[in-house]
Each structure stands twice: as structure tokens, then as C-alpha cells.
Design an enzyme around this catalytic site. Structure first.
Site, PDB file in Angstrom:
ATOM      1  N   LYS A   1      -7.592   6.902 -19.203  1.00 26.76           N
ATOM      2  CA  LYS A   1      -7.964   7.368 -20.536  1.00 26.76           C
ATOM      3  C   LYS A   1      -6.826   7.116 -21.535  1.00 26.76           C
ATOM      4  CE  LYS A   1     -11.786   8.523 -18.518  1.00 26.76           C
ATOM      5  NZ  LYS A   1     -11.548   8.740 -17.116  1.00 26.76           N
TER       6      LYS A   1
ATOM      7  N   TYR B   1     -14.733  17.618 -15.094  1.00 29.22           N
ATOM      8  CA  TYR B   1     -15.378  16.299 -14.984  1.00 29.22           C
ATOM      9  C   TYR B   1     -16.332  16.298 -13.776  1.00 29.22           C
ATOM     10  CZ  TYR B   1     -15.853  11.398 -13.768  1.00 29.22           C
ATOM     11  OH  TYR B   1     -16.364  10.183 -13.413  1.00 29.22           O
TER      12      TYR B   1
ATOM     13  N   ARG C   1       0.822  -1.218   0.000  1.00 28.97           N
ATOM     14  CA  ARG C   1       0.000   0.000   0.000  1.00 28.97           C
ATOM     15  C   ARG C   1       0.858   1.270   0.000  1.00 28.97           C
ATOM     16  NH1 ARG C   1      -1.631   2.191   4.223  1.00 28.97           N
ATOM     17  NH2 ARG C   1      -1.972   0.309   5.461  1.00 28.97           N
TER      18      ARG C   1
ATOM     19  N   ASP D   1      -5.542  19.558 -14.902  1.00 29.57           N
ATOM     20  CA  ASP D   1      -5.866  18.191 -15.322  1.00 29.57           C
ATOM     21  C   ASP D   1      -5.579  18.101 -16.820  1.00 29.57           C
ATOM     22  OD1 ASP D   1      -7.172  15.892 -16.250  1.00 29.57           O
ATOM     23  OD2 ASP D   1      -8.673  15.975 -14.657  1.00 29.57           O
TER      24      ASP D   1
HETATM   25  N1  LCS Z   1     -10.253  13.941 -14.946  1.00 28.79           N
HETATM   26  C1  LCS Z   1     -10.921  13.916 -16.109  1.00 28.79           C
HETATM   27  C2  LCS Z   1     -10.710  15.016 -17.109  1.00 28.79           C
HETATM   28  C3  LCS Z   1     -11.803  12.860 -16.378  1.00 28.79           C
HETATM   29  O1  LCS Z   1     -12.439  12.858 -17.550  1.00 28.79           O
HETATM   30  C4  LCS Z   1     -11.978  11.851 -15.402  1.00 28.79           C
HETATM   31  C5  LCS Z   1     -12.933  10.722 -15.614  1.00 28.79           C
HETATM   32  C6  LCS Z   1     -11.280  11.925 -14.203  1.00 28.79           C
HETATM   33  C7  LCS Z   1     -10.415  12.989 -14.011  1.00 28.79           C
HETATM   34  C8  LCS Z   1     -11.407  10.871 -13.141  1.00 28.79           C
HETATM   35  O2  LCS Z   1     -10.640   9.778 -13.521  1.00 28.79           O
HETATM   36  P1  LCS Z   1     -10.980   8.245 -13.131  1.00 28.79           P
HETATM   37  O3  LCS Z   1     -11.075   8.205 -11.657  1.00 28.79           O
HETATM   38  O4  LCS Z   1     -12.237   7.878 -13.801  1.00 28.79           O
HETATM   39  O5  LCS Z   1      -9.774   7.502 -13.642  1.00 28.79           O
HETATM   40  N2  LCS Z   1     -13.771  10.909 -16.695  1.00 28.79           N
HETATM   41  C9  LCS Z   1     -14.724  10.111 -17.081  1.00 28.79           C
HETATM   42  C10 LCS Z   1     -15.595  10.391 -18.137  1.00 28.79           C
HETATM   43  O6  LCS Z   1     -15.630  11.424 -18.790  1.00 28.79           O
HETATM   44  N3  LCS Z   1     -16.372   9.361 -18.336  1.00 28.79           N
HETATM   45  O7  LCS Z   1     -16.171   8.379 -17.388  1.00 28.79           O
HETATM   46  C11 LCS Z   1     -15.105   8.791 -16.528  1.00 28.79           C
END
Ligand code: LCS
Length: 400
Positions: free
Chosen positions: A209, A112, A59, A184
Site C-alpha cells: 500500500k 481486512y 529464501r 496493523d
Molecule cells: N492489512 C491491511 C490493513 C490490508 O488492507 C491488507 C490488504 C493486508 C493487510 C494484506 O496485505 P497484502 O497481502 O495484500 O499485501 N488489503 C487489501 C485491500 O483492502 N484491498 O486489496 C488488498
């Protein structure tokens, strides 16, 4: 091996992916273990005290995680990186590291939905207030700053409208007021945009992504100064438990080795599709940073070296016709997430940005009919063919 002079593609392939020094294996093994043994209590004590290098517990970190972190730090041009189990774990850990009760943060109006919810639902409980401001409006941004403001948080391009913010300009304001700037960079990846070079202090990503790229993992990363990553972020990383698994580190590392190739193809496909949509009579509005008609095209040219794979648009007839369009797609999959090799489509108002109140959403361009397309690396003609046949099913007579 020194990597400072290597180009992006070479770093992506080799940094953090050196052969295993013990066995010579070309691809280093996944250290799939939850704990680590010590030769003696004295050695254990020295490692726990940080006086001797070594691993203690899954962890806290793993060799596979460190390899991934070295690769990402090299690609973003940052001093250090920390990897997490998801983008949200990364963002929440950064906020936990920086914030105290009574603090104030400025977050852009278009982010987001999960990030919006983090400030609105979680940190608000700990007496941290967030102001949601269009950070591309420098006057509004400056007016929103309080003595208790700790940082400015933004996405550029933003999810889902693709609004672009001048990172260098916001960074100047932050420096003047002694605030941290967190960017971000998920939509661009370091292949197309380097926020640290533009003046950001901390870069976060959902590595789920484009970095992972194949729709088969969840991961997040933070890049910043050695001091922030090693000292300030260490406690949230180890105490909140959002650790990334060694297997996921292996997958993200592998994904990153082809990031440059994939981003070029996402970009070329998205540009071709955006140009097709631009001339289509059933498309009411369209945003793609690579189109000359994009309202912030000049800024795009200034701070990005590519446009990415995301397109936002609305079908004539708004929500109802947008649903007909999405429901008739065959190749393109209706799903949240983005940046995968396969093309994905989603409806932000009912899916990713559901947690943002309706009035807030509409005010900031997340209209009820807005559709977000994450263009994959398939053949562009096939993707356009699917869009064409689904648009043919949309009845636009009398619709606006
Ligand atoms: N930042 C951005 C710009 C994102 O699009 C997302 C998730 C996150 C942070 C969070 O990341 P995760 O914890 O999911 O790895 N965006 C999503 C979206 O547009 N559709 O599903 C998840």
C-alpha cells in the site's frame, strides 16, 4: 553514519540507502541471486552456524532485503524488521511464530477480510480459536481474555470503516494480562502513527500500500524487538517461504524515500474531498478521521499526526446507487488495494470483505452500500470533478 537524531524524512531517504561500499554506486545494487558461494566448507559451516556474518540462500535473506529492513525499523522506531512477500505472508508468519495448538487470540471485529479469513479458515484448523471483539470497548476486550489468550490483533484506522482504537489503552490491558499487542499500521504508515511508541509489541504492514505507493508490487513487513524478529520469526520466515524478492525490496525502498511527501498529499487531498462529500446532498454517511464530525476525532488527535488517504462513505440509496456511482467514475479506478499514487475505489461487501459473513459485516458497520475511497496524489480538483459527475448520474428521488 548515525541516524538516531535524524528526522523522519532524512531517515526515509538515507537509512538503508547508503552508497555501495564496493563500487561507490550511489544507489546500491539489487542482489538478484538465488544462492551465495563460499570460499570453503569451513566458511560455509561458520555462516550456517551463525558464527560468521554472511548470506546463504535467497529464501533466507538478501543484502537488498536487509537494507529495506533497516530503513523500515528506523522509520517505525523499532529494534528490528523482517520483510515478506506480501502483507498476508507477514501476518501469517507472525501468527505462526506466536501460536500453538490450544491457544486463543482476540482480533478486532473490523480488519481486512484476508486477516479475518486467516484466523477463521486457517488457524481454526490448528485448534487456535479467535474471538472477534470490538477492541475499542475495553470492558468487552477484558471480558474476552482467557488463560489461553496469546495476543490482541487490531488495525487502527481499520479497513474499511476507519474505526479508530486507542492503542495505548489496549496496550495497558495487554500488559496487565501478559498478552502481546499486534497493530496493523498499514493505513497510517509510521509517518502519521507509531504504534510501538503507543505500547504495541509488534507492528505489521501491507507494504503493498502506501509504503510501496505505486501499485506495482506486493510486500509485507513486521517490526518488533530484536529477539522476536531474529529468534521467533526466523523459522516462519525461512520455512514457510514467504520471502520478498530483491527487486521488490528495491522498489519498496525507493517508494519509502518519498513516503513523507506522498502522505502529506494523500492527507491534504483526502481532507479536501471529505469536506466536499460532507456537504453533498447525495451522501448518506461519511467517515474520515480528519473531519471534526468523525465520531472519534478526539482520539484521532491524540494518537495520530495525520488522517491518511482513506475515506468511507455511503451514497443515498445504498448499494444500488453506490454501484451507479462507482460505474460512472472515469478518472478514479474501481480496484481493490489502496495507498497508490492514483485514486482507487472499491465496494467492501462484494470485494475485500466478502469473506466476512453478512451478519457480522452489517453488525460492525460494513454496510451493503459502503464504499471505500483511497485518495491518490492527483490534483484534488480533478478527483472532485470526477466524483461530482458520477454523483450527478445517481437518481436519489425517493431513495434513503
Ligand atoms: N492489512 C491491511 C490493513 C490490508 O488492507 C491488507 C490488504 C493486508 C493487510 C494484506 O496485505 P497484502 O497481502 O495484500 O499485501 N488489503 C487489501 C485491500 O483492502 N484491498 O486489496 C488488498
Amino acid at each position: 553514519m548515525t541516524h538516531v537524531n535524524w528526522s523522519f524524512e532524512t531517515k526515509a531517504v538515507h537509512v538503508g540507502s547508503e552508497p555501495c561500499p564496493q563500487t561507490g554506486a550511489l544507489v546500491s545494487p539489487i542482489y538478484q541471486t538465488s544462492t551465495y558461494t563460499f570460499k570453503s566448507t569451513e566458511e560455509a559451516g561458520n555462516i550456517f552456524a551463525g558464527e560468521q556474518a554472511g548470506y546463504v540462500y535467497g529464501r533466507v535473506s538478501s543484502p537488498t532485503q536487509h537494507e529495506l529492513e533497516r530503513k523500515i525499523a528506523a522509520l517505525e522506531g523499532g529494534e528490528a524488521c523482517s520483510a515478506f512477500a506480501s502483507g498476508m505472508a507477514a501476518i501469517a508468519s507472525v501468527c505462526t511464530a506466536l501460536l500453538e495448538s490450544g491457544d486463543h487470540v482476540i482480533c478486532d471485529t473490523v480488519v481486512y477480510g484476508g486477516t479475518y479469513g486467516l484466523f477463521e479458515k486457517i488457524f481454526s484448523k490448528y485448534n487456535v480459536e479467535a474471538s472477534f471483539i470490538d477492541t475499542s470497548d475495553i470492558e468487552k476486550l477484558t471480558n474476552a481474555i482467557r488463560p489461553t489468550t496469546k495476543f490482541v490483533y487490531l488495525e487502527s484506522p481499520a479497513n474499511p470503516t476507519l474505526k479508530v482504537v486507542d492503542i495505548a489503552e489496549v496496550s495497558n490491558v495487554c500488559k496487565k494480562h501478559d498478552l502481546q499487542l499486534i497493530v496493523d499500521n498499514t493505513f497510517m504508515t509510521p509517518y502519521f502513527q507509531k504504534p510501538l511508541e503507543l505500547g504495541a509489541d509488534i507492528v505489521v504492514h501491507s507494504a503493498t500500500k502506501f509504503m510501496g505507493g505505486h501499485g506495482d508490487l506486493l510486500a509485507g513487513v513486521v517490526v518488533g524487538s530484536e529477539r522476536f524478529i531474529k529468534e521467533e520469526l526466523h523459522d516462519p520466515l525461512t520455512k514457510l517461504g514467504g520471502i520478498i524478492s530483491p527487486f521488490t525490496c528495491f522498489l519498496v525502498k525507493r517508494g519509502l524515500q518519498t513516503l513523507a511527501l506522498r502522505m502529506e498529499k494523500h492527507n491534504a487531498n483526502a481532507l479536501e474531498i471529505a469536506r466536499y462529500l460532507e456537504g453533498h446532498s447525495k451522501i448518506k454517511s461519511l467517515a474520515y478521521p480528519g473531519l471534526e464530525s468523525f465520531s472519534q476525532y478526539e482520539l484521532v488527535k491524540k494518537q495520530m499526526s495525520g488522517y491518511g488517504g482513506l475515506i468511507a462513505f455511503e451514497v443515498v440509496g445504498g448499494l444500488k446507487n453506490g454501484q451507479v456511482f462507482c460505474d460512472n467514475l472515469k478518472l478514479i479506478q474501481l480496484a481493490v488495494s489502496l495507498g497508490d499514487v492514483g485514486t482507487l475505489i472499491e465496494h467492501p461487501a462484494s470485494m475485500t470483505h466478502r469473506s466476512v459473513p453478512i451478519e457480522e459485516r452489517r453488525k460492525h458497520g460494513i454496510t451493503d452500500g459502503l464504499i471505500r475511497l483511497s485518495v491518490g496524489i492527483e490534483n484534488a480538483t480533478d478527483i472532485i470533478g470526477d466524483i461530482e459527475q458520477a454523483l450527478a448520474k445517481v437518481e436519489t428521488k425517493g431513495a434513503e
